[in-house]
Structure formats: C-alpha cells, structure tokens
Design an enzyme around this catalytic site. Sequence first.
Site, PDB file in Angstrom:
ATOM      1  N   GLU A   1      32.630   1.452  -6.425  1.00  0.00           N
ATOM      2  CA  GLU A   1      32.048   0.952  -5.055  1.00  0.00           C
ATOM      3  C   GLU A   1      33.068   0.617  -4.004  1.00  0.00           C
ATOM      4  O   GLU A   1      32.737   0.651  -2.951  1.00  0.00           O
ATOM      5  CB  GLU A   1      31.079  -0.040  -5.432  1.00  0.00           C
ATOM      6  CG  GLU A   1      29.798   0.099  -6.197  1.00  0.00           C
ATOM      7  CD  GLU A   1      28.814   1.147  -5.436  1.00  0.00           C
ATOM      8  OE1 GLU A   1      28.656   0.814  -4.173  1.00  0.00           O
ATOM      9  OE2 GLU A   1      28.322   1.939  -6.365  1.00  0.00           O
TER      10      GLU A   1
ATOM     11  N   SER B   1      -3.887 -40.666 -40.766  1.00  0.00           N
ATOM     12  CA  SER B   1      -3.174 -41.591 -41.550  1.00  0.00           C
ATOM     13  C   SER B   1      -1.510 -41.378 -41.348  1.00  0.00           C
ATOM     14  O   SER B   1      -0.583 -41.840 -42.255  1.00  0.00           O
ATOM     15  CB  SER B   1      -3.525 -41.524 -42.891  1.00  0.00           C
ATOM     16  OG  SER B   1      -4.736 -41.853 -43.299  1.00  0.00           O
TER      17      SER B   1
END
Length: 782
Positions: free
Chosen positions: A91, A352
Amino acid sequence: MNLNHLKQTTIPFLKRIFQYKAVRVISYGLLLFVALDLIFPFKVQPNYSTLITDSEGKVLHAFLNNQDKWRMKTEFSEITPTLEKAIVYKEDRWFRWHFGVNPFAIARAGVRNVFTGRRTSGASTITMQVVRLLNPQSRTYFNKIIEILRAFQLEVHYSKDEILQLYLNLVPYGSNIEGIKSASILYFQKSPDVLSLAEVMALAIIPNRPSSLRLGINNDFILKERNRWLNEFKKSEVFHNQDIDDALSEPLNVKRHEAPKLAPHLSLRLKNEYPTEANIHSSLIRNKQLTIEKIVQNYVSRLYAMNIHNAAVMVINNQTHQVEAYIGSADFNNPVDGGQVDGVRAIRSPGSTLKPLLYATAFDKGIITPKTTINDVPTNFGGFVPENFDKLFHGKITIEYALANSLNIPAVKLLKEISTPVLVDKLKKADFQAVKKNSSKLGLSLVLGGCGVTLEELTNLFSSFANEGQFQKAKYIKSEDQSSIVNLKSEIISPESTYLINQILTQITRPDLPNNYAYTYRMPKIAWKTGTSFGKKDAWSIGYNAKYTVGVWIGNFSGEGVPELSGANIATPLLFDIFNTIDYNSSSKWFKSPENIALRKVCAESGDVPNEFCINQITDYYIPSVSKMTVCTHAKYVYVSADERMSYCSHCLPDSGAVKKIYPNHAPELVSWFETKHILYANIPPHNPKCERVFAENAPQIVYPVDGSEYILDKNDTQKLMLNAQVRNDVKEIYWYINDKLLQKATPNTPIFFVPEAGKIKISCSDDKGRNTDIFVKVKWE
Ligand SMILES: [Zn+2]
Ligand SMILES: [Zn+2]
C-alpha cells in the site's frame, strides 16, 4: 546563564532569521495548522464491535457494533511482521518515513493523470486512506486538500503503529465486514496473528475491490490475484523465496462463517459492564466452558419430563480467584424457558446453603464444637415454628450431625444464640447484595432460606471455605498480575473454623447424597452443601476442594415449584458430574489442619469437658482459647429412696435410707418431647411430697404465647389464643390464670385455647407443686 541574558541573545537572533521570507511562510503555515487543528479536531472513534475472548485470548463471542457492522479491533500484538510487511509494501512503501503525504507519489500520480486522463488513487498513503475510511467524502480536489490536512493531523496526534492499526481495522471486506480481524475471524476462524503468508496476501488484496473480491464467492479469482502479488513480492525480496513458494502452493477454500457466540451470558454481562472496551479478555477456559455447557444442557433435557427446565453453573478456580466457567441457563437460544435469563445472577431463596456460614460463625464465637449436642425438638421461636425437611425431629444430636443432615431447628437455635445481625454482617462482608439491601427486614428464617441470594454470591462465599476463610470475589477478567488482588482479601471466618466446616461437609454418610449414587469411587474428594428452597422452587448444591468451587442451581425461571426438586437428588448429581469432568483423577491435596486447632476428650452426652460422672468420652476438635470449656452437666447426683420411688433435696433428706444416684439432666424441652413421643428415659423419681421447699427454677415455662409479644387476632374469625407450657416431669397438673383469675386446670404438655380480651393481659401458669410463672402479652382485635 540568567533569563535576561537569554532574552538578549535569542530575541535578536529570532528577529534576524525572521527577515527571510521562507522562514516567515513556514512559521505562519505552522501557526495556521495549529489553529486549524484546535478548531477542527480530528475525532477518531472507530466504533468497534465488542469481542469477548477466553483466557488464552481466543475469541469466544463477537457482537456487531451499533451500526450492525463487524469491525473487530486488531490489537498491536496481533499485527505480525508478516502482516505489516505485506500491507506496507503493497500500500505505501514509504509509510514509516513520510509525514502523512508522499509528495513524490502525488507528483507521479499527477503526471499519470495528465497523460491518461484517468484519476488513479495510487498517490494515497496509508494515513490518507485512514482519513478517507474514517470520513468518506466525494473525490474533489478541495476534499483532497482537506484529506491531506487531516492526514497531517493524524500524523501529529498518532504514532505510525497506531495509524497502521487504524488502517487494518477499517479496511473494507465487502458486506458488513470491516478490518482485517473481522475478515480473519469470519473467513479463516482465527485471529490475525496466526494467519499464513498466503492468507495475509489474500486479505491484503481484497480491500482494493471489496465488492468483486468476495471470499467464499470469488475464491478462484482471489487466488489468482493473490499469486500475482506473491510473484511481485518475490522480485522485491521482502520475504524469503521459500516462504513465497510455500504460499503460492497454498489452496484457498474458505467461506464465511457465523461469528462465534459462545458463553453468551457472561459475554453479554461483560459487554454491558465494559461498554467502551473493544476487546474484553475474560477468564473463561474454553474447554471447561464448552464441556460444562454441554453437560448442563444434556442434564436439564433429562429433567424436562419432571417439569424442571433450567440450571445455572459457576466454576471458580480457588487458587487464581478467576471464574473458569459460567453457564447462565441450560440453553441461551431457548426463549420458551427464558434461556436468556442469567441464572448466575438471578435472586433466589438459598434454602439451607447458608448453614455452613452460620455454624462457622458459632465455632468462632466459641459456643459450639463439632461434638456439642443440641436438641432437635419442636420449638417455637416467637411464633416461628420451623420444621425439618423430612418433617421429623431427631432429639439430642451433635452439631456435626445437625449440619451434615441440614436440620432446621438446631440452625435456628444457633442463629438465635449468635443473633441475626451477626450473620447478616458476615453476609454483607461477603458482598450479598439483596441481603445488604433488606438487612433490617431479615429474621431467624434467614438461615432456612428467608432471604435473597444469587448463585454468584453463594459460589464466592463457598470459595472462601477453600481459602482458609478469606473472602475474595472471583474475577471474570483475565488478570496477569496475581499480586494485585491479594489486598482485596477479607477474613469472614477463621482458618480453624473453616477447617471444622470442611471436615463436616466432606462426610460421605449423609442423607443428601443423591439416591442411587454410583460414582463415588472415582470422584475427587469434595466438601459440599445442598439446599432446597421453600415450595421446592430452587435446588442448590455448592461444592469445593482445594482447586475449584462449583456452584449449581436448578429450577424454573418462571418460579414454578416441582415436588421432585431437591438439592440432594437434583442438583448434587450435576455437581458431581462437573467435578468428575474438570477434576477427574485429581491428585490435589486436601486442606491442611491449621496450627491453632487441637483435639480434646469430651463427654459424648454433651460435647462438654467431662465431669466425674461422664463415662462415655470421645475425641473432639476444639479451638484453644476460643472454644468454651464448660464442664459437663449431662447428669446430676440425686438422693432417692431405696426403692427409687421418691427423690429428696437437702431440705427433706432423711437421716437414713436414702441413696445417692446419678440421673440424666435433660432440658425441659427434651423431656417434653420424650413425653409426647412416649420415649422412655431415665426419670428422676417425684420429689418428696412432704418437702416444704418450692423450687422457683423448676417452675413451668410458658412457651406460647411469648412474653412481651403483641398478638393481632381476626375479629371476624373469633380467633383463639393457644396456651402451652413445658413443666418438670414430676408435675401431674397445671393451672392457667388470666389476670389472676383461674381459667382452666390442664394436664401437662396439652395446649389449651381461649378467647382473650383486647389490651394488656397477664397470663400465669402454676403447677401442682405451687411453682408459678407470669407473662404479659398485648392483644389486638382487628
Ligand atoms: Zn457428661
Ligand atoms: Zn425436698
């Protein structure tokens, strides 16, 4: 050199060079640029998709960004030299050297434009492309100039690495896919740092023509283009020839895949908790998460016939304090059963499961040790009359039996003794949010499930039992630095008390082992506690060993109760399955006994320090200087007649004929239970009827109503108030008085009923020995 001198030398120098026109132009230009930069700041907000990764950094779950695009953020660590070289070479070869704009490239493109009459974009640097990707504009010469200025701006504010990263994250791949990471994940199902050179090249060329170079659709064409570029690279010697040849021979057979959607509940949670983070690094271990998800799904599908539709599981690593698996429901994609509800965070009744914390607190208060006895008999706690799960009472039992069998009366008795606020404080310390919020409304029923908790809170609490009582909230985010969390520890129970709880919760002879339990022999050793909420709406089983704490909840998100639902039979088998999977054949050691714990001989009848008459002695743990040292009073010496039909006190002891004998010293509540159950017990013979002395301490105990209470009765129903008292076993008759007027004669242990008048009333109970007790209550008719 002083300031004056500096002024004297620099100002003339500046004046002199400012005479040159070029210097003036550049300076004004720079000033203008700085002013423009301040007036028109470049906002770089790429709006990334959120990614949730596992503990190794691999993507578990991906979310679209708020524009429904896949724009996943590539981290610096994922930009490999291969990726960078390929992109930069293709690029913008001078990317590392220019300042956003490459004047030679512009000149070259300009000349080419003049000769061909076409406009090419070859002059764009990576920086300028980033500007265009962030802020797409039509291609006019004016916009080109703006783009150049914006490129300068980017270069001023960002490093080259950051600009390259932005470029990689913004390049288009067709459809709603943007950025190299999105393409890498959705097409190659891997993160960019493990892409091959061939894959990198394929991804490098697509952004030039994203709509015609579609992976999965135009693979042959992309392969041709890829190889054309690879051959071009060969000439430039950017890569080794061998690498290029390998890449050239690599096939390209990819198609678009669905974005990963694993661990949905935790992923959603983390996305909401960290809204500005693009990549959230969770602590989940992929294999564990996926395996347990499967186990839970299969397990719940087997419960479906019983009308049980959901489950949630959380796994904490006790050493790292990180959560390794998080399953919010049996199936996230099942909307019928509320699959999206996060069961790990749902507020439910704990049944419990808070009992171990209560017993641990009582150990630390010194009021009990494992072999202390407690009476499991019907008890009225100011109108609160708890029952056991099996609806039975067990008489005199040890603390360890009471906890291992999860009996309710002993738990409520203990809570009453240590007081509710003490347990609430512990729960607050362990970060129980709903308990914090409602703390003023909580009563004795708290320890039987009368409060709201989450699976997350419970699992965190039990994880402190695996850490010597040190509470430390487990983390969902992968943390590298273990030392940073050490400071957040807080001790909720002592190491000694923790050890005692661990011993009790490991006992295998327990009624809460699942029915037909067959896998014990290969189970890793664990301690665990079950719970079933009132109305059978929630089944819990939380287990731990040195390595893991696993929390399991099973029930329906609709809140519907199911008769078969129980912690022991429904939740525990899943808990054991999970331990068998994550810790199979584990060689991990059990918890070591802390230093300040010792053994002592106690009386088996009471668990207290033996007295001279305590023949049956057993060994018990205790915490020196903490555990109480009460001497046993399980029996007492009584003078009786030779035929053992009459007892004497020091007042009425005859000069001859009496013998000294040992009798058990049962609590009145236990005696009263023996009587109602017709259980035979060694009875002290009735006291000498000729004795003049009245024993106030043996007066009847009014158990109902409760002294000082207020009772609101229903006018329309003409409700009655119950009167009940416990008396000594030598009593044959009792007398009830209301405001000093005789109400009724009654036999002991038979409740009677009457309709009281409104207002304050005095209630008295006398026995046939003349011993009397008064209480006062208030009555309201409404
Ligand atoms: Zn004893
Ligand atoms: Zn006497």
